[in-house]
Design an enzyme around this catalytic site. Sequence first.
Site: not given
Ligand code: M6R
Length: 616
Positions: A2, A30, A79, A105-106, A485, A489, A492, A508, A611
Amino acid sequence: MCGIFGVITNQDNISLGNVVLEGIKRLEYRGYDSCGVVSLSNSKLYIKKDSGKIEEIQKRIDLAEIPNNSKLALAHTRWATHGKPTRINSHPHSDCSNKIAVVHNGIIENFIELRKALSERGHIFKSDTDTEVIPHLIEIKMKEGLDFKESVVETLKLLTGAYALAVCHVDYPDSIIVARKESPLVIGIIEGKTTYCASDIPAFLPLTRKCYIMDDDELAILKAGEVEFINLKTNEKIEKELKTIDWSIDAAEKGGYEHFMLKEIYEEPTAMKRTMKISKDLLRIFANILWSAENIYITAAGTSFYASLAGKFIISRFLGKYIQAIECSEFQTQLFNSLKNESVIIAVSQSGETIDTIEAIRWAKSKRNVKILTITNVVGSSLTRYSDHVIVTQAGPEIGVAATKTYNTQVLTLALIAIEIAKLRKIELESEIEKYEKALEETPQIIENFLKNNVDSIKDVVNTLEKSVNFFILARGISIATAKEGGLKLKEVACRFIEGYSAAHAKHGPISLVREGFPIIFIAPPDETYQRLIGNVMEFKARGGKIISLVVENDKYISDLSNISIRIPQPGNKYYNIFSPITFTPALQLLAYYAALLHGLDPDKPLNLSKTVTVH
Ligand code: M6R
């Protein structure tokens, strides 16, 4: 997870409502399940909150409309973890007497037992959140005769888990109390006038560049233009260094782009040029430690993990030792009884706050005498506290939930370490190493040229894929990291089930999904895997697959076999190919971005995401 924001001022010429609204908007990356604001006036709390994104809430209630004489406000963007994303579960939360308000937050891990005990004492809970126990506990402490600060301190002693929190009390209108344990918290200040607290620096960057970074187990009492820090372990006052932040405000805002994600993709060349300037001495420290280590692991989550896969490949090539990449959430279980003393662990995290990465490192340190080398984008982030050496990538603030420029600066940093290792070991002729170094130095320019001239070819591919809900991105060798990756993306931000996979392994099982017109993107730099990849392309083409390829500019074979190709403007030779995850990935980032737009999605706010993941 958050975002929290707070402001306290003695200035009359400030529109506090707007300050707090703009501040919390800058933290919306966040979490955006709900938002709320509390202000304080005439010994009363004024709480406004609702579920949804801030923009949606603003249409229903004006969060910026707060009493004129209010000099203090707190805000929260959520969040959801404990309790659904509803209005009632939105922060701020208050006590039974409606005198105390908290944003948090936490996660308070022991909230169930605390809640039970509080309920038995007659406290009424309005929400399902873990946070709500906090104002009630403070209320009890105050009833026992402690003052505001003492009550917060005593309450914190009862909490287990993680928090960055800010509290206000109607009888203490000149103070906000904040505290931190394992969740980020920074304090901005205009001395003598205004003080801010926030989960992240960009929240107050347009207002002040002077800031303090709070550490775990610290509490601060914020007054207008002043702040006092207390170490919660010793209960003593502490002096903290006032830092000046030199990020441009523009870097923290959209700067003319429709979305942060697009802006941040276009910032990649500059972010990488800055990262190239990381101190050589620091790179050599990393290189030396890796050279003398026997067991090396690399750990991370999400995009940072895929950057680690690319990076470990490059480093292993120059180091001549295998580096094991383990997702941070699996680190303990994988190495349960096999982690050896003197192991070296590279931890990669953009935020430095991902709880699973931090926990993997903490666990390793508690079990064995290990060395932790961290690569992060955030100075002073939690992960850095558990690290022996830290490299801060120079991506600047990344606001888009999708990691883009930070991926490239992570792979680049790992590649820079690999070059230093090559120099140490002299594994190739010196002139050869220079060629690798030169190729790496050219990567920002290659990306810049690509972004300037290839957007149309990306849009063509996006249109070709319009009707496809799922497909593959296939590759071999180092490009498997790129494929993974790219798949992440697209999942996501474009909400498509796109799997990044090994082209060889796809035979396979996954190949059975292929029908006439089923799209497959092949990542095809002309490296040592290229010939075999031709074979894989043929296999998928023979089954009716629609072939889309990512190739270098002068590619002949795979582009000939493809229905459509995207060309990366780089020479095709070994010096460049080993760095292809850096130069090829922006194409997939753009693809995901434009696919999101085509499907009417907001690429900056992917569904269900945050994030920074600070829960297990
Ligand atoms: O802050 P971090 O790099 O540790 O975060 C890791 C993942 O949560 C982050 O890379 C996530 O997969 C991204 N939102 C992907 O775009």
